[in-house]
Structure formats: structure tokens, C-alpha cells
Design an enzyme around this catalytic site. Structure first.
Site, short mmCIF file in Angstrom:
data_model
loop_
_atom_site.label_atom_id
_atom_site.label_comp_id
_atom_site.label_asym_id
_atom_site.label_seq_id
_atom_site.Cartn_x
_atom_site.Cartn_y
_atom_site.Cartn_z
N HIS A 6 1.96 4.22 -3.10
CA HIS A 6 2.02 5.68 -2.99
C HIS A 6 3.37 6.20 -3.50
O HIS A 6 3.44 7.14 -4.29
CB HIS A 6 1.85 6.11 -1.52
N HIS A 24 0.84 -1.20 0.00
CA HIS A 24 0.00 0.00 0.00
C HIS A 24 0.88 1.25 0.00
O HIS A 24 0.69 2.17 -0.81
CB HIS A 24 -0.91 -0.03 1.23
N GLU A 25 1.85 1.27 0.92
CA GLU A 25 2.75 2.42 1.01
C GLU A 25 3.67 2.51 -0.21
O GLU A 25 3.97 3.59 -0.71
CB GLU A 25 3.58 2.33 2.30
#
Length: 266
Positions: free
Chosen positions: A58, A54-55
Site C-alpha cells: 500500500h 501487504h501494508e
């Protein structure tokens, strides 16, 4: 001096993946004496892997949008210790899972927004994280909506169902346009400067506010009713997600609190 962002995948992340794979194998084969503990390791490991990705999503999107600093910060190594808020990104979300079976999102990596031009790019950077959770949810539920569960052991099916629920809740909650969450990050570039300045002081408390709101019984029931309905549409039954959570909480077995309907051989 080598650039930290170009050292490849972090050994820490690879170690988490290895634990997830081995515990998943133990759940599938029934190798573990305590099936619940193997489910706990498998789901927790897979959840941490999804948080790292998820990170990473980004950071990778920010890199291609113009913020080259994410390389030097080590965000592209998938090392959870490199994230700006390791506590918010990894520790608290795992605690939320253990406490209430809620897939709450973590804190985002630090993106130098001044390096990026274009409102669509800023929105896409924020959307990249929840979209990763959506992808995970699709993968976890695929055996259910493809009707490909023949031969899948009950414990592994329950674990997948629970993991799918975590990914769905994470995707939905993180898409809510509340300051501090990715949903707000998607719409923020399109708001006026005055509104953004007014909202900025409360942004750090967005995650806490979501957690607090979910503790309201009426909100909690309505939210999980919606989650269950969505999962049923994907072929995952309420019983399977319930047993996934019940089995995940392996310590309940020692207290005699585990539901016998969800008991699987260990």
C-alpha cells in the site's frame, strides 16, 4: 535529522524473518522436539511477514502515486510498529488465525489521499495489498500445482497448505467491497461524493462485520467450501489444509485432541 522512512529495513522485521526461517528449517528437518510448535512459529512468522508486505505494498504504491509522507511515517521500513493501526494490522489478524484459522486482513496504513490525483491511482493503492496476498498464495501453492512435493516432509507440506489457505482467505476477504476493506477502497474513487459521505461513518466497523458474518454457520460452511474448492484446483487437498491447522494448534497435543492422522514425528 534523518528521515525515518529512509533508514532501511527495520530490525524488527528482519527478526521476524529470521524466526520464520529458523522455524521453517526446524519443520523441514524435524529438528524440533515438538513439530507442532515449530509449525506454529513458522506459519505465524510467515503470516506476519505477509501482513507487513501487504501494508508495505500500500505504502510503496502510494509513494509512487504522489504521497511522499509515507517515507517520513516509516511505512517503507516494514516495521509493523510504524503502521497506523498496529493492533488491527498485526495483532488481531494473528489472533484470528489462532482462533479459527481465518486469514482476516488487518488495518491499512494511513495514506494522505489529498496528495494523490487520479482515480486509478487511488484504486491501485487499495488493490496493492490483496495482490500481495495473491502472490504469497501462488508461492505457497507452487510446489503443489507444479507437482514438486517429492522429498518434502509431511509437516512442512501441511504448514505450506495451511499458510496457502490463510493467504487465499485474506486475498478474497479483503477484496470484498465492504467499507473499511481494500475491496471497497478499489471502488470508492468511482462512487459519488454523496455515497462516500454516507458510507464513511461505518467504515471502521467493516472488519468486525466480516468476522461476525463468518461466525454464521451457514456462511462459514459455504465460504470454506469455496476456499477448499479453489485450493483443490491449485493441487492442495482438504486433508493437507486440515492437518496444517491441526498441527499448527500444537497445544491440542497436550490435551489429547490432535487428530492422529496428522501426527508427524518431532
Amino acid at each position: 535529522m534523518p528521515r525515518t522512512g529512509r533508514q532501511g529495513i527495520s530490525p524488527i522485521f528482519l527478526g521476524i524473518v529470521a524466526v520464520t526461517a529458523v522455524s521453517g528449517w526446524a519443520v523441514w528437518t524435524g529438528f524440533a522436539e515438538q513439530a507442532g510448535f515449530a509449525v506454529f512459529l513458522f506459519v505465524t512468522g510467515a503470516w506476519i511477514v505477509s501482513l507487513c508486505l501487504h501494508e508495505y505494498a500500500h505504502a510503496r504504491t502510494a509513494l509512487h502515486s504522489g504521497d511522499l509522507s509515507v517515507e517520513d511515517k516509516g511505512y517503507l521500513t516494514l516495521n509493523p510498529l510504524k503502521y497506523t493501526h498496529a493492533l488491527l494490522s498485526i495483532v488481531l489478524p494473528v489472533i484470528f488465525v489462532i482462533m479459527g484459522g481465518i486469514g482476516l486482513p488487518g488495518g491499512a496504513v494511513y495514506i494522505e489521499r489529498g496528495r494523490i490525483t487520479g482515480r486509478w491511482k487511488h484504486s491501485l493503492i487499495s488493490a496493492a495489498g490483496p495482490l500481495t496476498n495473491v502472490l504469497f498464495a501462488v508461492v505457497c501453492t507452487a510446489p503443489f500445482w507444479l507437482d514438486a512435493l517429492d522429498g518434502v516432509p509431511p509437516a512442512f507440506r501441511y504448514a505450506l497448505a495451511f499458510l496457502a489457505m490463510l493467504q487465499v482467505t485474506a486475498a478474497i476477504l479483503n477484496s470484498v467491497p465492504i467499507p473499511g476493506l481494500d475491496g471497497y477502497g478499489v471502488i470508492e474513487p468511482w462512487l459519488s461524493y454523496r455515497i462516500r459521505r454516507q458510507v464513511e461513518p461505518v467504515a471502521p466497523f467493516g472488519l468486525i462485520a466480516v468476522f461476525g458474518i463468518l461466525w454464521i454457520p451457514e456462511v462459514n460452511i459455504a465460504f470454506f467450501d469455496a476456499i477448499d474448492a479453489l485450493l483443490r484446483g491449485l493441487g492442495v487437498s482438504d486433508f493437507e489444509t486440515y492437518c496444517g491447522l491441526d498441527t499448527y494448534r500444537f497445544w491440542q497435543e497436550f490435551w489429547g485432541e490432535q487428530d492422529p492422522r496428522c501426527t508427524v514425528p518431532g
